[in-house]
Design a protein around this motif. Structure first.
Motif, PDB file in Angstrom:
ATOM      1  N   GLU A  35      40.421  32.438  33.616  1.00 27.18           N
ATOM      2  CA  GLU A  35      41.006  31.244  34.227  1.00 27.18           C
ATOM      3  C   GLU A  35      42.405  31.538  34.768  1.00 27.18           C
ATOM      4  O   GLU A  35      42.758  31.078  35.871  1.00 27.18           O
ATOM      5  N   TYR A  36      43.185  32.309  34.036  1.00 28.05           N
ATOM      6  CA  TYR A  36      44.523  32.655  34.514  1.00 28.05           C
ATOM      7  C   TYR A  36      44.426  33.437  35.835  1.00 28.05           C
ATOM      8  O   TYR A  36      45.161  33.153  36.794  1.00 28.05           O
ATOM      9  N   ILE A  37      43.535  34.415  35.890  1.00 28.35           N
ATOM     10  CA  ILE A  37      43.395  35.217  37.106  1.00 28.35           C
ATOM     11  C   ILE A  37      42.947  34.343  38.270  1.00 28.35           C
ATOM     12  O   ILE A  37      43.465  34.463  39.398  1.00 28.35           O
ATOM     13  N   ASN A  38      41.987  33.447  38.031  1.00 29.48           N
ATOM     14  CA  ASN A  38      41.495  32.584  39.109  1.00 29.48           C
ATOM     15  C   ASN A  38      42.584  31.682  39.669  1.00 29.48           C
ATOM     16  O   ASN A  38      42.587  31.355  40.858  1.00 29.48           O
ATOM     17  N   GLU A  39      43.530  31.285  38.820  1.00 34.21           N
ATOM     18  CA  GLU A  39      44.530  30.298  39.234  1.00 34.21           C
ATOM     19  C   GLU A  39      45.872  30.898  39.637  1.00 34.21           C
ATOM     20  O   GLU A  39      46.636  30.247  40.358  1.00 34.21           O
ATOM     21  N   HIS A  40      46.175  32.134  39.213  1.00 37.16           N
ATOM     22  CA  HIS A  40      47.534  32.642  39.408  1.00 37.16           C
ATOM     23  C   HIS A  40      47.607  33.987  40.122  1.00 37.16           C
ATOM     24  O   HIS A  40      48.685  34.594  40.163  1.00 37.16           O
ATOM     25  N   THR A  41      46.535  34.464  40.664  1.00 38.39           N
ATOM     26  CA  THR A  41      46.585  35.746  41.375  1.00 38.39           C
ATOM     27  C   THR A  41      46.134  35.558  42.817  1.00 38.39           C
ATOM     28  O   THR A  41      45.373  34.617  43.116  1.00 38.39           O
ATOM     29  N   PRO A  42      46.580  36.420  43.731  1.00 31.20           N
ATOM     30  CA  PRO A  42      46.137  36.315  45.126  1.00 31.20           C
ATOM     31  C   PRO A  42      44.616  36.428  45.242  1.00 31.20           C
ATOM     32  O   PRO A  42      43.965  37.132  44.459  1.00 31.20           O
ATOM     33  N   LYS A  43      44.050  35.728  46.214  1.00 32.25           N
ATOM     34  CA  LYS A  43      42.597  35.696  46.354  1.00 32.25           C
ATOM     35  C   LYS A  43      41.993  37.043  46.710  1.00 32.25           C
ATOM     36  O   LYS A  43      40.806  37.266  46.479  1.00 32.25           O
ATOM     37  N   ASP A  44      42.798  37.939  47.286  1.00 34.24           N
ATOM     38  CA  ASP A  44      42.267  39.252  47.643  1.00 34.24           C
ATOM     39  C   ASP A  44      42.504  40.287  46.546  1.00 34.24           C
ATOM     40  O   ASP A  44      42.326  41.489  46.758  1.00 34.24           O
ATOM     41  N   SER A  45      42.904  39.830  45.354  1.00 31.96           N
ATOM     42  CA  SER A  45      43.163  40.753  44.250  1.00 31.96           C
ATOM     43  C   SER A  45      41.862  41.366  43.744  1.00 31.96           C
ATOM     44  O   SER A  45      40.777  40.784  43.869  1.00 31.96           O
ATOM     45  N   GLY A  46      42.001  42.543  43.143  1.00 25.85           N
ATOM     46  CA  GLY A  46      40.890  43.187  42.462  1.00 25.85           C
ATOM     47  C   GLY A  46      41.198  43.301  40.978  1.00 25.85           C
ATOM     48  O   GLY A  46      42.351  43.508  40.588  1.00 25.85           O
ATOM     49  N   VAL A  47      40.165  43.161  40.143  1.00 25.36           N
ATOM     50  CA  VAL A  47      40.348  43.148  38.690  1.00 25.36           C
ATOM     51  C   VAL A  47      39.392  44.158  38.072  1.00 25.36           C
ATOM     52  O   VAL A  47      38.227  44.261  38.479  1.00 25.36           O
ATOM     53  N   ILE A  48      39.886  44.912  37.080  1.00 26.86           N
ATOM     54  CA  ILE A  48      39.018  45.771  36.289  1.00 26.86           C
ATOM     55  C   ILE A  48      38.949  45.197  34.883  1.00 26.86           C
ATOM     56  O   ILE A  48      39.962  44.812  34.296  1.00 26.86           O
ATOM     57  N   LEU A  49      37.740  45.065  34.366  1.00 28.08           N
ATOM     58  CA  LEU A  49      37.532  44.523  33.029  1.00 28.08           C
ATOM     59  C   LEU A  49      37.510  45.664  32.019  1.00 28.08           C
ATOM     60  O   LEU A  49      36.900  46.699  32.248  1.00 28.08           O
ATOM     61  N   TYR A  50      38.170  45.419  30.890  1.00 29.51           N
ATOM     62  CA  TYR A  50      38.234  46.434  29.845  1.00 29.51           C
ATOM     63  C   TYR A  50      37.852  45.800  28.512  1.00 29.51           C
ATOM     64  O   TYR A  50      38.469  44.829  28.077  1.00 29.51           O
ATOM     65  N   GLY A  51      36.825  46.347  27.891  1.00 29.41           N
ATOM     66  CA  GLY A  51      36.418  45.878  26.575  1.00 29.41           C
ATOM     67  C   GLY A  51      35.416  44.756  26.584  1.00 29.41           C
ATOM     68  O   GLY A  51      34.926  44.344  25.530  1.00 29.41           O
TER      69      GLY A  51
ATOM     70  N   PRO B 105      32.236  43.200  29.391  1.00 30.01           N
ATOM     71  CA  PRO B 105      31.639  43.244  30.735  1.00 30.01           C
ATOM     72  C   PRO B 105      31.357  41.868  31.326  1.00 30.01           C
ATOM     73  O   PRO B 105      30.869  41.783  32.455  1.00 30.01           O
ATOM     74  N   ARG B 106      31.653  40.797  30.619  1.00 34.57           N
ATOM     75  CA  ARG B 106      31.266  39.454  31.072  1.00 34.57           C
ATOM     76  C   ARG B 106      32.254  38.928  32.108  1.00 34.57           C
ATOM     77  O   ARG B 106      33.211  38.238  31.781  1.00 34.57           O
ATOM     78  N   GLY B 107      31.990  39.209  33.360  1.00 32.86           N
ATOM     79  CA  GLY B 107      32.918  38.827  34.415  1.00 32.86           C
ATOM     80  C   GLY B 107      32.425  37.727  35.320  1.00 32.86           C
ATOM     81  O   GLY B 107      33.031  37.471  36.369  1.00 32.86           O
ATOM     82  N   PHE B 108      31.345  37.040  34.941  1.00 31.42           N
ATOM     83  CA  PHE B 108      30.703  36.115  35.876  1.00 31.42           C
ATOM     84  C   PHE B 108      31.637  35.055  36.431  1.00 31.42           C
ATOM     85  O   PHE B 108      31.619  34.773  37.627  1.00 31.42           O
ATOM     86  N   TYR B 109      32.476  34.452  35.612  1.00 28.56           N
ATOM     87  CA  TYR B 109      33.282  33.319  36.086  1.00 28.56           C
ATOM     88  C   TYR B 109      34.513  33.735  36.878  1.00 28.56           C
ATOM     89  O   TYR B 109      35.259  32.867  37.349  1.00 28.56           O
ATOM     90  N   LEU B 110      34.743  35.028  37.047  1.00 24.35           N
ATOM     91  CA  LEU B 110      35.858  35.481  37.880  1.00 24.35           C
ATOM     92  C   LEU B 110      35.601  35.124  39.340  1.00 24.35           C
ATOM     93  O   LEU B 110      34.511  35.369  39.870  1.00 24.35           O
ATOM     94  N   ARG B 111      36.602  34.569  39.980  1.00 24.75           N
ATOM     95  CA  ARG B 111      36.512  34.258  41.407  1.00 24.75           C
ATOM     96  C   ARG B 111      37.260  35.313  42.231  1.00 24.75           C
ATOM     97  O   ARG B 111      37.675  35.059  43.353  1.00 24.75           O
ATOM     98  N   ARG B 112      37.440  36.467  41.657  1.00 19.42           N
ATOM     99  CA  ARG B 112      38.079  37.591  42.343  1.00 19.42           C
ATOM    100  C   ARG B 112      37.126  38.789  42.298  1.00 19.42           C
ATOM    101  O   ARG B 112      36.262  38.882  41.423  1.00 19.42           O
ATOM    102  N   ARG B 113      37.304  39.671  43.247  1.00 20.19           N
ATOM    103  CA  ARG B 113      36.518  40.907  43.242  1.00 20.19           C
ATOM    104  C   ARG B 113      36.842  41.687  41.977  1.00 20.19           C
ATOM    105  O   ARG B 113      38.001  41.839  41.609  1.00 20.19           O
ATOM    106  N   TYR B 114      35.792  42.190  41.291  1.00 23.17           N
ATOM    107  CA  TYR B 114      36.062  42.887  40.037  1.00 23.17           C
ATOM    108  C   TYR B 114      35.091  44.037  39.838  1.00 23.17           C
ATOM    109  O   TYR B 114      34.033  44.123  40.483  1.00 23.17           O
TER     110      TYR B 114
END
Length: 716
Positions: A571-587, A589-598
């Motif tokens: 939720e923090y990433i969806n609301e406080h990061t630029p829309k073109d940001s990329g995210v890597i998940l660590y620990g 794998p559940r990234g479904f609700y991310l609205r950023r490329r990951y």
């Protein structure tokens, strides 16, 4: 008769003794749960919107399937059959088209909504055309009325479905769904195309249902429409059972089979966890039904050829749901040795009587199935140079940058005692059905219906269609049992077994015996339905359903199916990061609700961050790799890493590299720590200019280094 009822009583008593069902808890849930409380107005409108979206997708699939059945030229027998086959064929065809569109880079939200609009226009034109021509649904020439037991069974199915449908009207929390069933199509939809994701092992497994989930996600990014689409599969399987039973002259068996199948614990569990088992069950049922309809036609006729083509298409669609479904052709082997008693060619075909199949006809069915399955195999060859990805990957490509842990996946579904090279192994294998019935987790059990009443099959005089059904269910079950012991993988074959037992019950003699059996079967269904509805009550979920709790509040806290929830960081990433940001998940794998490329790796594989750190000589190398992948943030779920003990698998050298990288290039922007329930943090990756300026070094990995007593030499 006495033997059958004695066996039923013995199995039932043994089951309830082993299951240790909390009767007091169930009664409390029934008495104190807010059954009569309606959702708020806002929640009701939200539910109506999602049901409308489900209706749109369903109508589109029915229109596509009905048009394809018309092109095939098959003769339908009743309205139930037309509905199930139209929906199943539309489902498979739409999924295949969506795969090809994704590979062509046509998976944007606008394109997928345009495809849905075109399908709905087709449905409107088709309905108007049928109305103008005065066409009605196909009928079998008899009054299609249900008897009292059938109405009772159908009412029970609808009641249980509606009770459990409430839990499909909220965000999904099933681990596998958030990881790949919904996670993968969400990633593809964000980038407008289907692309290689080798670090997610499941991306190579044929995923026809995921294509339809992606279509639904274009309507609803929360995934609730996809959730409802999956949950509705239980109803479509029931409709298919009713249509098939009427076709083969066992009309009363269909509603009984639908009720008995739906209240099986593992089926109920699967029906409201977004996955692929119920979709496989529907497509396998449609394949078998189409095959029986083909064999009921005289050899050499156009109707027989048309049904063989449809059967081959359904077989291919079923095989496109999961690798385990590739064993289905084995179940066609009985056609090589079964001898049927076909009616004379100059008389109408009698229900349940079949003509034999030639080898050429079987090859024709397999050829159509192979053509339907081919896009999935070719996709794997194109993306991974391995038609069976992730399995046997090193044998196809030799050395590669990424080798998935396919051995761990393959071994995950087998018992430690499983081996057919020893007497104990054979004994363990022979106990398969008992283990499925008496699992410690009641919700994964195959239930009482088939276990109690299967002995009736050996007492009955079976028709041709029932003999073929018995052999198909047996061989499909046995072939799969050599590969896995995961109960939910057997759901499609359990559907066939349930139809078989139901057909046998409805033709038993004398009538008093049949009536007693129907009471026993009805009692099994009623008890299971009431038990499940009572056990399934979840106050946290009901709060979301009624609108008293928001999606965010629900997802940021622990629930049984959502351990170590990562949503706070998402939720923090969806609301406080630029829309073109990329995210890597660590620990996690559940990234479904991310609205950023990951980017993420499935839970059976090593973390991408660890893998890249291990291959980096310096912290600067790891930063350059992250920049090359356009990844600006790291979402780390520390409570999930603790729960799965992932730290223990990280080599000390990798720890050191990550610690050095963290000190220089990672800045914590967000953290929520309610240990051990949830501990999630979001880090921003600094560029070289930011890193060269003074900034606080994050102590995350320093604490872990001290915990594991790893020496800390300087890496700079």
């Amino acid at each position: 008769m006495i033997v059958v009822f004695a066996w039923t009583g013995l199995v039932a008593v043994w089951f309830f003794k082993q299951a240790k069902i909390p009767v007091a808890l169930i009664l409390n849930q029934w008495l104190n749960s807010p059954w009569a409380v309606l959702p708020t107005l806002d929640a009701s409108l939200r539910h109506a919107k999602h049901f409308a979206a489900l209706a749109g997708v369903t109508i589109a699939l029915l229109a596509i399937g009905r048009r394809l059945l018309g092109l095939a030229g098959v003769r339908l027998h009743n309205a139930w059959e037309e509905l199930a086959l139209s929906f199943g064929l539309g489902y498979g065809a739409a999924g295949t088209v969506l795969l090809l569109m994704g590979l062509a880079g046509l998976w944007s939200r606008g394109v997928l909504l345009g495809l849905l609009a075109a399908a709905l226009i087709l449905a409107a034109l088709d309905g108007w055309s049928r109305y103008r021509r005065g066409e009605s649904a196909p009928a079998d020439g008899k009054a299609e009325r249900f008897d009292i037991p059938s109405l009772y069974a159908i009412t029970g199915v609808i009641f249980v479905w509606l009770c459990t449908a409430r839990y499909a009207l909220m965000p999904e929390t099933f681990y596998d769904a958030l990881q790949y069933h919904l996670g993968l199509p969400s990633m593809f939809l964000q980038q407008g195309r289907i692309f290689p994701t080798p670090e997610i092992s499941y991306s190579g497994i044929p995923g026809l249902p995921q294509m339809l989930y992606g279509w639904a996600l274009a309507l609803d990014s929360w995934g609730i429409t996809a959730y409802l689409l999956h949950h509705s599969m239980a109803l479509w399987v029931g409709i298919g059972m009713i249509g098939y039973s009427r076709r083969v002259g066992r009309a009363a068996a269909g509603p009984l089979a639908a009720a008995a199948f739906f209240i099986v614990p593992v089926v109920l569990t699967e029906s409201f966890s977004v996955s692929v088992g119920m979709e496989w069950a529907l497509l396998e049922l449609c394949w078998f039904a189409s095959l029986v309809y083909a064999l009921a036609e005289p050899p050499g006729g156009a109707g027989r050829r048309a049904w063989l083509i449809v059967s081959g298409a359904f077989l291919g669609f079923a095989m496109a749901t999961k690798y385990q479904a590739w064993l289905l052709p084995v179940a066609m082997a009985p056609l090589l040795f079964l001898r049927f008693s076909p009616p004379p060619t100059d008389t109408p075909s009698e229900p349940g009587r079949l003509h034999g199949a030639s080898v050429n006809e079987l090859l024709w069915v397999l050829g159509v199935a192979a053509a339907v399955l081919a896009p999935w195999v070719l996709k794997n060859v194109w993306f991974y140079k391995n038609p069976l990805y992730p399995f046997f990957h090193e044998f196809f490509v030799g050395k590669a940058d990424f080798i998935p842990n396919w051995r761990g996946m393959a071994a995950g579904g087998m018992s430690k005692n499983y081996s057919l090279l020893s007497l104990s192994g054979w004994m363990s294998y022979a106990a398969f059905p008992a283990r499925f019935l008496f699992l410690k987790d009641m919700f994964q059990s195959t239930g009482l219906f088939v276990a109690c009443l299967t002995p009736l099959v050996f007492l009955a005089k079976l028709r041709d269609s029932e003999r073929l059904l018995a052999w198909t269910a047996l061989l499909s079950w046995l072939s799969l049992s050599l590969l896995t012991e995961i109960t939910r993988y057997f759901i499609p074959h359990l559907a066939l077994a349930t139809i078989l037992v139901s057909c046998v019950i409805t033709q038993m003699r004398p009538p008093a015996f049949r009536t007693a059996l129907l009471w026993v079967a009805g009692a099994c269904c009623a008890v299971y339905g009431l038990l499940w509805v009572g056990l399934a009550v979840d106050q946290a979920k009901l709060g979301v359903y009624m609108g008293k709790k928001g999606f965010s509040e629900y997802l940021t806290h622990y629930v049984v199916s959502y351990v170590s929830p990562p949503y706070s960081g998402i939720e923090y990433i969806n609301e406080h990061t630029p829309k073109d940001s990329g995210v890597i998940l660590y620990g996690d794998p559940r990234g479904f609700y991310l609205r950023r490329r990951y980017r993420t790796a499935s839970d059976d594989n090593p973390s991408l961050l660890e893998l890249w750190a291990d291959r980096s000589a310096t912290p600067e190398d790891l930063r350059r790799r992250l920049r090359a992948e356009r990844l600006d943030y790291v979402l780390i779920n520390l409570s999930e890493m603790e729960r799965r003990r992932l730290w223990a698998n990280v080599p000390p050298s990798t720890f050191l590299k990550l610690a050095a990288f963290w000190r220089r290039y990672a800045v914590r922007e967000f953290e929520v720590k309610v240990y051990p329930e949830r501990w999630v943090a979001v880090y921003r990756v600094l560029d070289e200019n930011e890193a060269s300026r003074p900034h606080p070094a994050d102590p995350l990995f320093d604490g872990l280094l001290n915990r594991f007593s790893i020496p800390q030499p300087s890496l700079r």
